[in-house]
Design a protein around this motif. Structure first.
Motif, PDB file in Angstrom:
ATOM      1  N   LEU A 164       8.906   2.383 -26.866  1.00 55.49           N
ATOM      2  CA  LEU A 164       9.344   2.962 -25.595  1.00 55.49           C
ATOM      3  C   LEU A 164      10.228   1.998 -24.818  1.00 55.49           C
ATOM      4  O   LEU A 164      10.017   0.777 -24.824  1.00 55.49           O
ATOM      5  N   LYS A 165      11.210   2.575 -24.145  1.00 58.49           N
ATOM      6  CA  LYS A 165      12.159   1.819 -23.349  1.00 58.49           C
ATOM      7  C   LYS A 165      12.035   2.213 -21.877  1.00 58.49           C
ATOM      8  O   LYS A 165      11.501   3.288 -21.562  1.00 58.49           O
ATOM      9  N   LEU A 166      12.543   1.370 -21.004  1.00 62.35           N
ATOM     10  CA  LEU A 166      12.491   1.672 -19.576  1.00 62.35           C
ATOM     11  C   LEU A 166      13.139   3.024 -19.288  1.00 62.35           C
ATOM     12  O   LEU A 166      12.658   3.783 -18.431  1.00 62.35           O
ATOM     13  N   GLU A 167      14.212   3.320 -19.992  1.00 68.44           N
ATOM     14  CA  GLU A 167      14.942   4.567 -19.743  1.00 68.44           C
ATOM     15  C   GLU A 167      14.216   5.815 -20.253  1.00 68.44           C
ATOM     16  O   GLU A 167      14.690   6.929 -20.058  1.00 68.44           O
ATOM     17  N   ASP A 168      13.074   5.638 -20.904  1.00 71.75           N
ATOM     18  CA  ASP A 168      12.262   6.788 -21.307  1.00 71.75           C
ATOM     19  C   ASP A 168      11.365   7.271 -20.166  1.00 71.75           C
ATOM     20  O   ASP A 168      10.698   8.303 -20.299  1.00 71.75           O
ATOM     21  N   THR A 169      11.340   6.535 -19.068  1.00 68.85           N
ATOM     22  CA  THR A 169      10.546   6.943 -17.913  1.00 68.85           C
ATOM     23  C   THR A 169      11.030   8.283 -17.384  1.00 68.85           C
ATOM     24  O   THR A 169      12.212   8.453 -17.083  1.00 68.85           O
ATOM     25  N   ALA A 170      10.105   9.244 -17.310  1.00 72.08           N
ATOM     26  CA  ALA A 170      10.464  10.597 -16.882  1.00 72.08           C
ATOM     27  C   ALA A 170       9.209  11.457 -16.853  1.00 72.08           C
ATOM     28  O   ALA A 170       8.155  11.060 -17.356  1.00 72.08           O
ATOM     29  N   VAL A 171       9.352  12.623 -16.277  1.00 77.62           N
ATOM     30  CA  VAL A 171       8.341  13.670 -16.430  1.00 77.62           C
ATOM     31  C   VAL A 171       8.699  14.450 -17.684  1.00 77.62           C
ATOM     32  O   VAL A 171       9.848  14.902 -17.832  1.00 77.62           O
ATOM     33  N   TYR A 172       7.753  14.589 -18.584  1.00 75.53           N
ATOM     34  CA  TYR A 172       7.970  15.265 -19.861  1.00 75.53           C
ATOM     35  C   TYR A 172       7.364  16.667 -19.814  1.00 75.53           C
ATOM     36  O   TYR A 172       6.219  16.840 -19.379  1.00 75.53           O
ATOM     37  N   PHE A 173       8.142  17.628 -20.290  1.00 77.36           N
ATOM     38  CA  PHE A 173       7.740  19.030 -20.285  1.00 77.36           C
ATOM     39  C   PHE A 173       7.748  19.587 -21.707  1.00 77.36           C
ATOM     40  O   PHE A 173       8.672  19.311 -22.479  1.00 77.36           O
ATOM     41  N   CYS A 174       6.733  20.384 -22.037  1.00 74.44           N
ATOM     42  CA  CYS A 174       6.793  21.142 -23.288  1.00 74.44           C
ATOM     43  C   CYS A 174       7.236  22.567 -22.964  1.00 74.44           C
ATOM     44  O   CYS A 174       7.027  23.056 -21.850  1.00 74.44           O
ATOM     45  N   ALA A 175       7.850  23.198 -23.944  1.00 70.30           N
ATOM     46  CA  ALA A 175       8.403  24.524 -23.717  1.00 70.30           C
ATOM     47  C   ALA A 175       8.396  25.320 -25.015  1.00 70.30           C
ATOM     48  O   ALA A 175       8.369  24.739 -26.106  1.00 70.30           O
ATOM     49  N   ALA A 176       8.456  26.630 -24.887  1.00 76.67           N
ATOM     50  CA  ALA A 176       8.486  27.509 -26.054  1.00 76.67           C
ATOM     51  C   ALA A 176       9.549  28.586 -25.865  1.00 76.67           C
ATOM     52  O   ALA A 176       9.753  29.080 -24.744  1.00 76.67           O
ATOM     53  N   ARG A 177      10.219  28.922 -26.954  1.00 73.18           N
ATOM     54  CA  ARG A 177      11.199  30.010 -26.915  1.00 73.18           C
ATOM     55  C   ARG A 177      10.463  31.347 -27.057  1.00 73.18           C
ATOM     56  O   ARG A 177       9.263  31.384 -27.319  1.00 73.18           O
ATOM     57  N   GLY A 178      11.180  32.432 -26.864  1.00 72.94           N
ATOM     58  CA  GLY A 178      10.599  33.744 -27.065  1.00 72.94           C
ATOM     59  C   GLY A 178      10.090  33.899 -28.487  1.00 72.94           C
ATOM     60  O   GLY A 178      10.660  33.341 -29.423  1.00 72.94           O
ATOM     61  N   SER A 179       9.042  34.676 -28.665  1.00 73.81           N
ATOM     62  CA  SER A 179       8.381  34.779 -29.967  1.00 73.81           C
ATOM     63  C   SER A 179       9.252  35.442 -31.036  1.00 73.81           C
ATOM     64  O   SER A 179       9.007  35.272 -32.227  1.00 73.81           O
ATOM     65  N   ARG A 180      10.274  36.157 -30.622  1.00 77.46           N
ATOM     66  CA  ARG A 180      11.148  36.803 -31.607  1.00 77.46           C
ATOM     67  C   ARG A 180      12.268  35.877 -32.066  1.00 77.46           C
ATOM     68  O   ARG A 180      13.038  36.238 -32.966  1.00 77.46           O
ATOM     69  N   ILE A 181      12.364  34.711 -31.471  1.00 73.53           N
ATOM     70  CA  ILE A 181      13.463  33.794 -31.763  1.00 73.53           C
ATOM     71  C   ILE A 181      12.990  32.723 -32.730  1.00 73.53           C
ATOM     72  O   ILE A 181      11.943  32.093 -32.513  1.00 73.53           O
ATOM     73  N   SER A 182      13.768  32.492 -33.782  1.00 71.14           N
ATOM     74  CA  SER A 182      13.389  31.510 -34.797  1.00 71.14           C
ATOM     75  C   SER A 182      14.309  30.308 -34.834  1.00 71.14           C
ATOM     76  O   SER A 182      14.060  29.369 -35.597  1.00 71.14           O
ATOM     77  N   VAL A 183      15.353  30.311 -34.018  1.00 69.41           N
ATOM     78  CA  VAL A 183      16.325  29.229 -34.024  1.00 69.41           C
ATOM     79  C   VAL A 183      15.925  28.161 -33.012  1.00 69.41           C
ATOM     80  O   VAL A 183      15.542  28.488 -31.879  1.00 69.41           O
ATOM     81  N   MET A 184      16.003  26.906 -33.404  1.00 66.84           N
ATOM     82  CA  MET A 184      15.706  25.822 -32.477  1.00 66.84           C
ATOM     83  C   MET A 184      16.809  25.726 -31.432  1.00 66.84           C
ATOM     84  O   MET A 184      17.956  26.096 -31.685  1.00 66.84           O
ATOM     85  N   GLY A 185      16.487  25.197 -30.258  1.00 66.55           N
ATOM     86  CA  GLY A 185      17.473  25.104 -29.198  1.00 66.55           C
ATOM     87  C   GLY A 185      17.391  23.780 -28.468  1.00 66.55           C
ATOM     88  O   GLY A 185      16.342  23.142 -28.405  1.00 66.55           O
ATOM     89  N   ARG A 186      18.533  23.387 -27.858  1.00 70.48           N
ATOM     90  CA  ARG A 186      18.620  22.116 -27.153  1.00 70.48           C
ATOM     91  C   ARG A 186      18.779  22.263 -25.652  1.00 70.48           C
ATOM     92  O   ARG A 186      18.807  21.259 -24.944  1.00 70.48           O
ATOM     93  N   THR A 187      18.913  23.471 -25.162  1.00 71.93           N
ATOM     94  CA  THR A 187      19.143  23.646 -23.732  1.00 71.93           C
ATOM     95  C   THR A 187      17.952  24.320 -23.066  1.00 71.93           C
ATOM     96  O   THR A 187      17.248  25.125 -23.679  1.00 71.93           O
ATOM     97  N   THR A 188      17.742  23.990 -21.799  1.00 64.84           N
ATOM     98  CA  THR A 188      16.592  24.525 -21.076  1.00 64.84           C
ATOM     99  C   THR A 188      16.637  26.042 -20.970  1.00 64.84           C
ATOM    100  O   THR A 188      15.587  26.693 -21.014  1.00 64.84           O
TER     101      THR A 188
END
Length: 125
Positions: free
Chosen positions: A85-109
């Motif tokens: 871990l680095k200093l710049e990793d400091t943050a609030v971390y969130f887990c998230a899930a896409r809609g159940s019909r979607i199978s493609v990974m995504g990079r945007t909120t």
């Protein structure tokens, strides 16, 4: 699906931490899931994502080689192992899930429909 993130805390630079995101109301094997983070004063950014089965993953360049996302379908959790871990990793971390019909990974909120509350990770020098 409801998501609950945990495992954050204070760690020294170079150390490790493991975040966990527990799901309820549905099984995570039905969802592409991901981790994002938000540092103070910055926008929420992509960290990692994993397919429904857990067979494929994608990482942000900033964490590649240091972080590992995984699924434990028996426990219905998605985990984020964070090493070196680095200093710049400091943050609030969130887990998230896409809609159940979607199978493609995504990079945007905007691609993710379900969010857990954040867990704070603080890396100190």
């Amino acid at each position: 699906v409801q998501l609950q993130a945990s495992g954050g805390g204070l760690v020294q630079a170079g150390g490790s931490l493991r975040l966990s995101c527990a799901a309820s109301g549905s099984t995570l094997s039905n969802y592409v899931t991901g981790w994002f983070r938000q540092a103070p004063g910055k926008e929420r950014e992509f960290v990692a994502t994993i397919t429904k089965s857990g067979s494929s993953t994608v990482y942000a360049d900033s964490v590649k080689g240091r972080f590992t996302i995984s699924k434990d379908n028996a426990k219905n959790t998605v985990n984020l192992q964070m090493n070196s871990l680095k200093l710049e990793d400091t943050a609030v971390y969130f887990c998230a899930a896409r809609g159940s019909r979607i199978s493609v990974m995504g990079r945007t909120t905007s691609m993710y429909a379900y969010w857990g509350q954040g867990t704070l990770v603080t890396v100190s020098s």
